[in-house]
Scaffold this active site. Structure first.
Site, mmCIF file in Angstrom:
data_model
loop_
_atom_site.group_PDB
_atom_site.id
_atom_site.type_symbol
_atom_site.label_atom_id
_atom_site.label_comp_id
_atom_site.label_asym_id
_atom_site.label_seq_id
_atom_site.Cartn_x
_atom_site.Cartn_y
_atom_site.Cartn_z
ATOM 1 N N HIS A 344 -5.183 0.810 -10.239
ATOM 2 C CA HIS A 344 -5.613 2.194 -10.396
ATOM 3 C C HIS A 344 -6.025 2.743 -9.046
ATOM 4 C CE1 HIS A 344 -7.711 5.685 -12.025
ATOM 5 N NE2 HIS A 344 -6.997 5.464 -13.112
ATOM 6 N N ASP A 400 -3.662 1.812 -19.877
ATOM 7 C CA ASP A 400 -2.339 1.699 -20.484
ATOM 8 C C ASP A 400 -1.965 0.279 -20.889
ATOM 9 O OD1 ASP A 400 -1.662 4.425 -20.352
ATOM 10 O OD2 ASP A 400 -1.226 4.244 -18.223
HETATM 11 N N1 CMC Z 1 0.763 -4.659 -9.762
HETATM 12 C C1 CMC Z 1 0.772 -5.348 -8.610
HETATM 13 N N2 CMC Z 1 0.250 -4.881 -7.465
HETATM 14 C C2 CMC Z 1 -0.311 -3.665 -7.498
HETATM 15 C C3 CMC Z 1 -0.367 -2.899 -8.667
HETATM 16 C C4 CMC Z 1 0.214 -3.426 -9.827
HETATM 17 N N3 CMC Z 1 0.213 -2.762 -10.962
HETATM 18 N N4 CMC Z 1 -0.968 -1.736 -8.404
HETATM 19 C C5 CMC Z 1 -1.294 -1.758 -7.113
HETATM 20 N N5 CMC Z 1 -0.899 -2.916 -6.551
HETATM 21 C C6 CMC Z 1 -1.069 -3.325 -5.154
HETATM 22 C C7 CMC Z 1 -0.067 -2.603 -4.275
HETATM 23 O O1 CMC Z 1 1.135 -3.322 -4.161
HETATM 24 C C8 CMC Z 1 -0.832 -2.485 -2.981
HETATM 25 O O2 CMC Z 1 -0.756 -3.739 -2.335
HETATM 26 P P1 CMC Z 1 -0.670 -3.823 -0.713
HETATM 27 O O3 CMC Z 1 -1.968 -3.223 -0.228
HETATM 28 O O4 CMC Z 1 -0.543 -5.277 -0.437
HETATM 29 O O5 CMC Z 1 0.529 -3.019 -0.325
HETATM 30 C C9 CMC Z 1 -2.273 -2.279 -3.428
HETATM 31 O O6 CMC Z 1 -2.364 -2.875 -4.717
HETATM 32 C C10 CMC Z 1 -2.668 -0.813 -3.523
HETATM 33 O O7 CMC Z 1 -1.736 -0.179 -4.373
HETATM 34 P P2 CMC Z 1 -1.218 1.314 -4.263
HETATM 35 O O8 CMC Z 1 0.148 1.395 -4.832
HETATM 36 O O9 CMC Z 1 -1.416 1.797 -2.872
HETATM 37 O O10 CMC Z 1 -2.228 2.039 -5.210
HETATM 38 P P3 CMC Z 1 -2.149 3.558 -5.643
HETATM 39 O O11 CMC Z 1 -3.539 4.015 -5.762
HETATM 40 O O12 CMC Z 1 -1.242 4.345 -4.790
HETATM 41 O O13 CMC Z 1 -1.443 3.474 -7.090
HETATM 42 C C11 CMC Z 1 -1.110 3.093 -9.393
HETATM 43 C C12 CMC Z 1 -2.141 3.417 -8.283
HETATM 44 C C13 CMC Z 1 -1.788 3.247 -10.734
HETATM 45 C C14 CMC Z 1 0.050 4.088 -9.303
HETATM 46 C C15 CMC Z 1 -0.620 1.649 -9.189
HETATM 47 O O14 CMC Z 1 -1.687 0.751 -9.327
HETATM 48 C C16 CMC Z 1 0.524 1.299 -10.134
HETATM 49 O O15 CMC Z 1 1.692 1.596 -9.832
HETATM 50 N N6 CMC Z 1 0.209 0.650 -11.306
HETATM 51 C C17 CMC Z 1 1.232 0.372 -12.297
HETATM 52 C C18 CMC Z 1 1.508 1.614 -13.157
HETATM 53 C C19 CMC Z 1 0.367 1.883 -14.106
HETATM 54 O O16 CMC Z 1 -0.123 1.014 -14.794
HETATM 55 N N7 CMC Z 1 -0.039 3.171 -14.168
HETATM 56 C C20 CMC Z 1 -1.110 3.628 -15.054
HETATM 57 C C21 CMC Z 1 -2.317 4.051 -14.264
HETATM 58 S S1 CMC Z 1 -3.805 4.250 -15.207
HETATM 59 C C22 CMC Z 1 -3.537 5.460 -16.389
HETATM 60 C C23 CMC Z 1 -2.870 6.681 -15.972
HETATM 61 O O17 CMC Z 1 -3.155 7.255 -14.922
HETATM 62 O O18 CMC Z 1 -2.009 7.121 -16.689
#
Ligand code: CMC
Length: 469
Positions: A344, A400
């Site tokens: 998140h 989710d």
């Molecule tokens: N699985 C594995 N690694 C992850 C995940 C994940 N689900 N989410 C983040 N990371 C890692 C990412 O690879 C990065 O690692 P590094 O620093 O080594 O490159 C680090 O954590 C930071 O991630 P980010 O992508 O920069 O985080 P963000 O704030 O841009 O994205 C997110 C947040 C929710 C889009 C992302 O965590 C994600 O894609 N999660 C999977 C999709 C998901 O479950 N979405 C629902 C979110 S909650 C409810 C809603 O909003 O609807």
């Protein structure tokens, strides 16, 4: 209160106790004070860290895993309140008394009837559309059916109602003679029914209308594509109960109704998330609430946001069983893949919504072998992820991750999970739009230009194929 609903309340209070034990009780002073504009903040890509406005609607403390709506913590609202009360709270700032709640429920029931929108939706091939796309179209149709914002569209819509009543022959011109009298009568009747602020599509009645209409739209989509006629909501059922009824065609058990109610409370609002921001950006241009909510639905659809709940079930089915969890996870980790339902932007602690939905998924799935298997797989995956990525990167299950198992246990199809999220989030979208419009300023961030300045224009005939930049 039945034994089961008592057990459900106990599960929530247990989750609350666990959350309180793991987090301290201080808010973040830098994120809980009035703003003096212009303000300083450190902004990252994706507007991370940017402060867009002040709000009294809700607070998410990501490092501690708190979620607060209008001063009430989410665990108490789940344990003691209902979605109707919570929507009223978000919109108006206070919990309704008995009389206010009754009035609100009556209005919601009235507004949940969207006859012409239903009829029009039935004419589209919605069985070939993603339910979220149909939902978005449905909010536009509601706008045409009930509001006066596009005068021309409004009038032709009236003609539509009449033509549908009279053997469904579309009329290309206004009717004449006796037909015209009927036309005028129906137009007046409809006009009188519509409140002023509904006509202008900006006031609280429009919020109620969307809040009441989007579940009906979800029901229409669910039923039509399965070859059934849509159902009208029943006055004796709650908002949550009617949602299940209109989707599945059967009256829910008291446990299902209670659990759906809790799921709706949990999804109702969540700070400046992408879909809320999208709906606020649209509203800040002084477009109306229907278009704002349409923008919210569009943004919520993506798999990085609300669309993740549907993807989680696909992943869990793909993994197949508890024994396959570790090899599956090792493979994804080696490729640095993202696991749906985890991580998140704000929470770097356990998401309080997942703290409630996890035990509820376990509770509901007991009686459903397929859901039970999904829960066991999910639980094993959570353990793998939390013990590795949780420690390294503060990645935990989000809202989710378990919600899909809850809905699956009720017999709801995966592509309706995100529409259910949307049904609930209409409360947050409309509340935040109303609040923002009181001190509206159009949203307009800037981008840093990093392109060239001195390119010479070459006429098309002399141009060579451009190289990719
Ligand atoms: N699985 C594995 N690694 C992850 C995940 C994940 N689900 N989410 C983040 N990371 C890692 C990412 O690879 C990065 O690692 P590094 O620093 O080594 O490159 C680090 O954590 C930071 O991630 P980010 O992508 O920069 O985080 P963000 O704030 O841009 O994205 C997110 C947040 C929710 C889009 C992302 O965590 C994600 O894609 N999660 C999977 C999709 C998901 O479950 N979405 C629902 C979110 S909650 C409810 C809603 O909003 O609807």
């Amino acid at each position: 209160m039945s034994k089961e609903t008592k057990e459900i309340t106990e599960l929530i209070l247990k989750a609350k106790a666990k959350a309180l034990k793991e987090t301290s009780s201080e808010a973040e002073p830098e994120l809980t004070r009035p703003i003096k504009w212009p303000t300083d903040c450190i902004v990252g890509p994706g507007l991370e860290g940017a402060i867009a406005c002040e709000t009294k609607i809700g607070y998410v403390n990501g490092s501690k895993g708190w979620l607060i709506y209008r001063g009430y913590n989410i665990f108490d609202l789940c344990a003691y309140s209902t979605f109707e009360e919570v929507s009223y709270l978000l919109l108006h700032g206070y919990l309704p008394n008995e009389k206010q709640l009754e009035g609100f429920k009556k209005k919601m029931l009235l507004f949940s009837h969207i006859p012409n929108t239903k009829r029009l939706l039935m004419g589209f091939p919605i069985e070939n559309m993603k339910p979220m796309a149909a939902l978005r179209m449905g909010t536009n149709l509601m706008r045409q059916e009930f509001t006066d914002v596009d005068k021309y569209g409004y009038l032709s819509n009236i003609a539509n109602i009449i033509s549908a009543d009279e053997d469904s022959i579309p009329m290309e011109t206004e009717p004449m003679g006796e037909e015209h009298a009927i036309y005028e009568f129906k137009r007046k009747q409809l006009e009188n029914k519509i409140k002023d602020d509904l006509k202008h599509a900006i006031g609280f009645d429009s919020c109620y209308h969307l809040l009441a209409g989007v579940p009906s739209l979800t029901g229409v989509v669910a039923r039509i594509r399965d070859g059934h006629l849509p159902l009208e909501p029943k006055s004796e059922l709650s908002y949550a109960g009617n949602l299940i009824y209109m989707i599945t065609g059967r009256e829910p058990t008291s446990v299902e109704e209670r659990v759906m109610d809790i799921a709706l409370i949990l999804h109702a609002d969540h700070g400046m998330n992408a879909s809320t921001f999208a709906s606020m950006v649209v509203a800040s241009t002084l477009a109306d609430l229907y278009l704002s909510v349409g923008a919210g639905i569009a943004a919520l659809n993506g798999p990085l946001h609300g669309g993740a709940n549907e993807k989680v079930i696909e992943v869990l089915k793909d993994i197949g069983s508890v024994n396959n969890v570790k090899p599956w996870f090792d493979k994804v980790r080696a490729k640095k893949g993202k696991i749906m339902g985890f991580g998140h932007r704000v929470y770097k602690a356990y998401d309080p919504r997942a703290r409630v939905l996890g035990p509820l998924a376990k509770y509901l799935s007991k009686g459903n072998p397929e859901a039970k298997k999904l829960f066991a797989t999910a639980n094993a995956l959570e353990k793998e992820v939390v013990s590795t990525l949780g420690k390294e990167k503060r990645i935990f299950p989000n809202v989710d991750f378990y919600s899909g198992i809850v809905y699956s246990s009720m017999g709801i199809a995966p592509d309706l999970f995100t529409p259910i999220f949307a049904v609930s989030r209409v409360a947050g979208w409309t509340a935040r739009v109303q609040e923002y419009l009181r001190n509206n300023r159009i949203f307009r961030p800037r981008a840093m230009y990093v392109g060239p300045f001195d390119k010479e224009y070459v006429p098309v005939k002399q141009r060579r194929a451009a190289k990719k930049s």
